[in-house]
Design a protein around this motif. Structure first.
Motif, PDB file in Angstrom:
ATOM      1  N   THR A  36       0.858  -1.181   0.000  1.00 58.16           N
ATOM      2  CA  THR A  36       0.000   0.000   0.000  1.00 58.16           C
ATOM      3  C   THR A  36       0.895   1.233   0.000  1.00 58.16           C
ATOM      4  OG1 THR A  36      -1.599  -1.178   1.375  1.00 58.16           O
ATOM      5  CG2 THR A  36      -1.834   1.216   1.268  1.00 58.16           C
ATOM      6  N   GLU A  52      -3.590   9.804  -8.883  1.00 56.07           N
ATOM      7  CA  GLU A  52      -4.436   8.688  -9.311  1.00 56.07           C
ATOM      8  C   GLU A  52      -4.166   7.443  -8.476  1.00 56.07           C
ATOM      9  OE1 GLU A  52      -3.385   6.179 -12.623  1.00 56.07           O
ATOM     10  OE2 GLU A  52      -5.222   6.794 -13.656  1.00 56.07           O
ATOM     11  N   GLN A  53      -2.983   6.901  -8.632  1.00 52.88           N
ATOM     12  CA  GLN A  53      -2.569   5.694  -7.931  1.00 52.88           C
ATOM     13  C   GLN A  53      -1.048   5.635  -8.022  1.00 52.88           C
ATOM     14  OE1 GLN A  53      -3.378   2.008  -9.939  1.00 52.88           O
ATOM     15  NE2 GLN A  53      -2.889   2.820 -11.934  1.00 52.88           N
ATOM     16  N   ASN A  91      -2.949   9.562  -2.931  1.00 49.38           N
ATOM     17  CA  ASN A  91      -3.522   9.069  -4.176  1.00 49.38           C
ATOM     18  C   ASN A  91      -4.955   8.620  -3.956  1.00 49.38           C
ATOM     19  OD1 ASN A  91      -1.453   9.084  -6.388  1.00 49.38           O
ATOM     20  ND2 ASN A  91      -0.284   7.937  -4.866  1.00 49.38           N
ATOM     21  N   VAL A  93      -6.320   6.024  -5.292  1.00 46.64           N
ATOM     22  CA  VAL A  93      -6.235   4.566  -5.128  1.00 46.64           C
ATOM     23  C   VAL A  93      -4.835   4.261  -4.605  1.00 46.64           C
ATOM     24  CG1 VAL A  93      -6.202   2.367  -6.397  1.00 46.64           C
ATOM     25  CG2 VAL A  93      -7.963   4.097  -6.911  1.00 46.64           C
ATOM     26  N   LYS A  94      -4.760   3.402  -3.599  1.00 51.81           N
ATOM     27  CA  LYS A  94      -3.482   3.273  -2.883  1.00 51.81           C
ATOM     28  C   LYS A  94      -2.664   2.027  -3.205  1.00 51.81           C
ATOM     29  CE  LYS A  94      -4.677   6.721   0.521  1.00 51.81           C
ATOM     30  NZ  LYS A  94      -5.574   7.480  -0.373  1.00 51.81           N
ATOM     31  N   HIS A  95      -3.121   1.273  -4.191  1.00 47.90           N
ATOM     32  CA  HIS A  95      -2.291   0.188  -4.723  1.00 47.90           C
ATOM     33  C   HIS A  95      -2.053   0.410  -6.222  1.00 47.90           C
ATOM     34  CE1 HIS A  95      -3.368  -2.344  -1.104  1.00 47.90           C
ATOM     35  NE2 HIS A  95      -2.081  -2.636  -1.259  1.00 47.90           N
ATOM     36  N   LYS A  97      -2.061  -0.537  -9.896  1.00 48.65           N
ATOM     37  CA  LYS A  97      -2.765  -1.463 -10.786  1.00 48.65           C
ATOM     38  C   LYS A  97      -1.988  -1.547 -12.090  1.00 48.65           C
ATOM     39  CE  LYS A  97      -7.208  -2.396 -12.983  1.00 48.65           C
ATOM     40  NZ  LYS A  97      -8.568  -1.869 -13.281  1.00 48.65           N
ATOM     41  N   PRO A 110      -7.396   2.545 -12.737  1.00 48.90           N
ATOM     42  CA  PRO A 110      -8.337   1.983 -11.758  1.00 48.90           C
ATOM     43  C   PRO A 110      -9.775   2.203 -12.218  1.00 48.90           C
ATOM     44  CG  PRO A 110      -7.235   3.944 -10.861  1.00 48.90           C
ATOM     45  CD  PRO A 110      -6.631   3.675 -12.204  1.00 48.90           C
ATOM     46  N   GLU A 114     -12.932   0.157  -7.910  1.00 46.96           N
ATOM     47  CA  GLU A 114     -11.669   0.272  -7.162  1.00 46.96           C
ATOM     48  C   GLU A 114     -11.536   1.656  -6.532  1.00 46.96           C
ATOM     49  OE1 GLU A 114      -9.659  -2.983 -10.180  1.00 46.96           O
ATOM     50  OE2 GLU A 114      -9.463  -0.835 -10.578  1.00 46.96           O
ATOM     51  N   CYS A 118     -11.559   2.377  -2.431  1.00 49.92           N
ATOM     52  CA  CYS A 118     -10.455   3.093  -1.785  1.00 49.92           C
ATOM     53  C   CYS A 118     -10.906   4.419  -1.182  1.00 49.92           C
ATOM     54  CB  CYS A 118      -9.325   3.320  -2.789  1.00 49.92           C
ATOM     55  SG  CYS A 118      -7.679   3.160  -2.057  1.00 49.92           S
ATOM     56  N   THR A 140      -9.275  10.440 -12.254  1.00 50.85           N
ATOM     57  CA  THR A 140      -9.499   9.485 -11.155  1.00 50.85           C
ATOM     58  C   THR A 140      -9.563  10.218  -9.825  1.00 50.85           C
ATOM     59  OG1 THR A 140      -8.448   7.662 -12.345  1.00 50.85           O
ATOM     60  CG2 THR A 140      -8.509   7.489  -9.939  1.00 50.85           C
TER      61      THR A 140
END
Ligand code: URA
Length: 205
Positions: A36, A52-53, A91, A93-95, A97, A110, A114, A118, A140
Protein backbone atom coordinates in the motif's frame (compact mmCIF):
# COMPACT_ATOMS: atom_id res chain seq x y z
CA UNK A 1 -5.19 26.51 18.88
CA UNK A 2 -7.56 23.66 19.62
CA UNK A 3 -5.97 21.85 16.71
CA UNK A 4 -2.42 21.93 17.99
CA UNK A 5 -3.48 20.77 21.45
CA UNK A 6 -4.72 17.53 19.88
CA UNK A 7 -1.72 17.31 17.56
CA UNK A 8 -0.39 14.18 19.24
CA UNK A 9 -3.72 12.45 18.76
CA UNK A 10 -3.85 13.36 15.10
CA UNK A 11 -0.35 11.98 14.59
CA UNK A 12 -1.20 8.74 16.39
CA UNK A 13 -4.48 8.37 14.53
CA UNK A 14 -2.69 8.88 11.21
CA UNK A 15 -0.06 6.25 12.05
CA UNK A 16 -2.76 3.78 13.05
CA UNK A 17 -4.61 4.51 9.82
CA UNK A 18 -1.49 4.04 7.70
CA UNK A 19 -0.80 0.71 9.43
CA UNK A 20 -4.39 -0.39 8.84
CA UNK A 21 -4.16 0.60 5.18
CA UNK A 22 -1.00 -1.51 4.84
CA UNK A 23 -3.20 -4.56 5.40
CA UNK A 24 -6.07 -3.40 3.17
CA UNK A 25 -8.01 -6.04 1.23
CA UNK A 26 -11.01 -3.86 0.29
CA UNK A 27 -10.44 -4.55 -3.41
CA UNK A 28 -8.33 -7.12 -5.29
CA UNK A 29 -5.54 -4.67 -6.21
CA UNK A 30 -3.60 -5.52 -3.04
CA UNK A 31 -2.75 -9.01 -4.33
CA UNK A 32 -0.32 -8.29 -7.19
CA UNK A 33 0.93 -4.98 -5.74
CA UNK A 34 4.08 -4.80 -3.59
CA UNK A 35 2.56 -2.64 -0.87
CA UNK A 36 0.00 0.00 0.00
CA UNK A 37 1.28 3.48 -0.79
CA UNK A 38 -0.35 5.73 1.79
CA UNK A 39 -0.41 9.52 1.75
CA UNK A 40 2.23 11.57 3.53
CA UNK A 41 2.98 15.12 4.55
CA UNK A 42 2.18 17.55 7.34
CA UNK A 43 -1.09 16.66 9.08
CA UNK A 44 -1.83 20.37 9.43
CA UNK A 45 -1.34 21.04 5.72
CA UNK A 46 -3.65 23.63 4.12
CA UNK A 47 -3.41 21.81 0.80
CA UNK A 48 -3.95 18.14 0.01
CA UNK A 49 -2.83 16.89 -3.41
CA UNK A 50 -4.54 13.76 -4.71
CA UNK A 51 -3.01 11.73 -7.54
CA UNK A 52 -4.44 8.69 -9.31
CA UNK A 53 -2.57 5.69 -7.93
CA UNK A 54 1.04 4.74 -7.25
CA UNK A 55 3.11 3.94 -10.32
CA UNK A 56 5.79 1.29 -10.71
CA UNK A 57 8.42 3.19 -8.72
CA UNK A 58 5.98 4.28 -6.02
CA UNK A 59 4.85 0.67 -5.59
CA UNK A 60 8.46 -0.39 -4.96
CA UNK A 61 9.40 2.60 -2.79
CA UNK A 62 6.15 2.73 -0.82
CA UNK A 63 5.94 6.49 -1.30
CA UNK A 64 3.69 8.66 -3.48
CA UNK A 65 5.00 10.58 -6.48
CA UNK A 66 8.66 9.57 -6.38
CA UNK A 67 8.88 8.41 -10.05
CA UNK A 68 8.76 10.32 -13.35
CA UNK A 69 5.31 11.83 -12.70
CA UNK A 70 6.55 12.90 -9.27
CA UNK A 71 9.55 14.66 -10.78
CA UNK A 72 7.25 16.50 -13.16
CA UNK A 73 5.00 17.40 -10.24
CA UNK A 74 7.95 18.62 -8.14
CA UNK A 75 9.13 20.90 -10.96
CA UNK A 76 5.64 22.35 -11.51
CA UNK A 77 5.02 22.87 -7.78
CA UNK A 78 8.29 24.70 -7.43
CA UNK A 79 7.51 26.88 -10.42
CA UNK A 80 4.08 27.64 -8.95
CA UNK A 81 5.68 28.67 -5.66
CA UNK A 82 4.27 25.75 -3.69
CA UNK A 83 6.53 24.00 -1.18
CA UNK A 84 5.84 20.25 -1.50
CA UNK A 85 7.05 19.79 2.07
CA UNK A 86 3.99 21.76 3.20
CA UNK A 87 1.49 19.74 1.19
CA UNK A 88 -0.15 16.44 2.15
CA UNK A 89 0.28 14.22 -0.91
CA UNK A 90 -1.84 11.14 -1.47
CA UNK A 91 -3.52 9.07 -4.18
CA UNK A 92 -7.15 8.26 -4.98
CA UNK A 93 -6.24 4.57 -5.13
CA UNK A 94 -3.48 3.27 -2.88
CA UNK A 95 -2.29 0.19 -4.72
CA UNK A 96 -0.52 0.06 -8.10
CA UNK A 97 -2.77 -1.46 -10.79
CA UNK A 98 -0.81 -2.90 -13.68
CA UNK A 99 -0.66 -5.47 -16.42
CA UNK A 100 2.51 -7.54 -16.65
CA UNK A 101 4.20 -7.30 -20.03
CA UNK A 102 7.36 -9.37 -20.06
CA UNK A 103 9.47 -8.06 -17.21
CA UNK A 104 7.67 -4.72 -17.26
CA UNK A 105 4.57 -3.69 -15.36
CA UNK A 106 2.32 -1.48 -17.44
CA UNK A 107 0.07 1.03 -15.64
CA UNK A 108 -3.65 0.20 -15.83
CA UNK A 109 -6.42 2.66 -14.98
CA UNK A 110 -8.34 1.98 -11.76
CA UNK A 111 -12.03 1.37 -12.39
CA UNK A 112 -15.01 2.96 -10.62
CA UNK A 113 -15.33 0.03 -8.17
CA UNK A 114 -11.67 0.27 -7.16
CA UNK A 115 -11.91 4.04 -6.73
CA UNK A 116 -15.01 3.63 -4.56
CA UNK A 117 -13.43 0.83 -2.51
CA UNK A 118 -10.46 3.09 -1.79
CA UNK A 119 -12.60 6.12 -0.92
CA UNK A 120 -12.64 4.96 2.71
CA UNK A 121 -8.94 5.79 3.09
CA UNK A 122 -9.25 9.15 1.39
CA UNK A 123 -12.15 10.05 3.70
CA UNK A 124 -10.08 9.11 6.76
CA UNK A 125 -7.12 11.16 5.53
CA UNK A 126 -9.43 14.10 4.86
CA UNK A 127 -10.95 13.88 8.33
CA UNK A 128 -7.49 13.92 9.95
CA UNK A 129 -5.76 16.55 7.84
CA UNK A 130 -8.82 18.75 7.23
CA UNK A 131 -7.12 20.73 4.44
CA UNK A 132 -8.57 24.03 3.28
CA UNK A 133 -8.09 22.92 -0.31
CA UNK A 134 -7.99 19.53 -2.03
CA UNK A 135 -6.32 19.53 -5.45
CA UNK A 136 -7.16 16.59 -7.71
CA UNK A 137 -4.63 15.63 -10.38
CA UNK A 138 -6.53 13.99 -13.23
CA UNK A 139 -9.91 12.32 -13.67
CA UNK A 140 -9.50 9.48 -11.16
CA UNK A 141 -8.62 11.93 -8.39
CA UNK A 142 -11.40 14.28 -9.51
CA UNK A 143 -13.85 11.40 -9.21
CA UNK A 144 -12.56 10.57 -5.74
CA UNK A 145 -12.76 14.08 -4.34
CA UNK A 146 -16.15 14.94 -5.87
CA UNK A 147 -17.64 11.50 -5.26
CA UNK A 148 -18.94 11.28 -8.81
CA UNK A 149 -17.82 10.71 -12.39
CA UNK A 150 -15.75 13.71 -13.44
CA UNK A 151 -14.44 15.34 -16.61
CA UNK A 152 -11.25 17.36 -16.30
CA UNK A 153 -12.12 19.80 -19.08
CA UNK A 154 -15.40 20.68 -17.34
CA UNK A 155 -14.06 20.98 -13.78
CA UNK A 156 -10.57 22.33 -14.24
CA UNK A 157 -9.72 25.68 -12.70
CA UNK A 158 -12.96 26.12 -10.74
CA UNK A 159 -13.65 26.27 -7.01
CA UNK A 160 -15.65 23.16 -6.17
CA UNK A 161 -17.70 22.51 -3.05
CA UNK A 162 -16.66 19.07 -1.81
CA UNK A 163 -19.21 16.61 -0.36
CA UNK A 164 -17.35 16.52 2.99
CA UNK A 165 -17.07 20.32 3.07
CA UNK A 166 -14.04 22.32 2.07
CA UNK A 167 -12.94 23.40 -1.38
CA UNK A 168 -11.75 21.31 -4.31
CA UNK A 169 -9.72 22.21 -7.38
CA UNK A 170 -9.07 20.02 -10.40
CA UNK A 171 -6.21 20.00 -12.86
CA UNK A 172 -4.55 17.49 -15.17
CA UNK A 173 -2.36 14.61 -14.07
CA UNK A 174 1.39 15.19 -14.51
CA UNK A 175 1.67 11.85 -16.39
CA UNK A 176 -0.55 13.32 -19.08
CA UNK A 177 2.16 15.92 -19.73
CA UNK A 178 4.74 13.16 -20.11
CA UNK A 179 2.63 11.36 -22.69
CA UNK A 180 2.02 14.27 -25.10
CA UNK A 181 4.00 13.46 -28.24
CA UNK A 182 4.15 17.01 -29.61
CA UNK A 183 6.78 19.20 -27.90
CA UNK A 184 4.85 22.47 -28.36
CA UNK A 185 1.65 20.91 -27.04
CA UNK A 186 3.57 19.47 -24.08
CA UNK A 187 5.14 22.85 -23.28
CA UNK A 188 1.76 24.56 -23.42
CA UNK A 189 0.14 21.86 -21.29
CA UNK A 190 2.92 22.23 -18.71
CA UNK A 191 2.44 26.03 -18.63
CA UNK A 192 -1.30 25.49 -18.11
CA UNK A 193 -0.62 22.95 -15.35
CA UNK A 194 1.65 25.41 -13.51
CA UNK A 195 -1.04 28.11 -13.93
CA UNK A 196 -3.63 25.74 -12.40
CA UNK A 197 -1.32 25.09 -9.44
CA UNK A 198 -0.81 28.83 -9.02
CA UNK A 199 -4.58 29.22 -9.07
CA UNK A 200 -4.86 26.63 -6.32
CA UNK A 201 -2.23 28.39 -4.23
CA UNK A 202 -4.01 31.73 -4.74
CA UNK A 203 -7.16 30.26 -3.13
CA UNK A 204 -5.16 29.81 0.06
CA UNK A 205 -4.23 33.50 0.07
N1 URA B 1 1.02 8.87 -10.39
C1 URA B 1 0.14 9.10 -9.39
O1 URA B 1 -1.00 9.44 -9.62
N2 URA B 1 0.55 8.95 -8.16
C2 URA B 1 1.77 8.59 -7.83
O2 URA B 1 2.04 8.47 -6.65
C3 URA B 1 2.68 8.36 -8.88
C4 URA B 1 2.29 8.50 -10.14
Amino acid sequence: TARSSVGGNVEGAWEALRDEAAACTRCPLYKPATQTVFGEGPLDADMMLVGEQPGDQEDLAGRAFVGPAGQMLDRALEEAGIDRARVYVTNAVKHFKFEPRGKRRIHAKPDAGEITACRWWYEQELALVRPKLVVALGATAARQITGKAATISRLRGQKLALPEGGTGWVTVHPSYLLRLPDADAAAQAYTDFVADLRGAQALLG
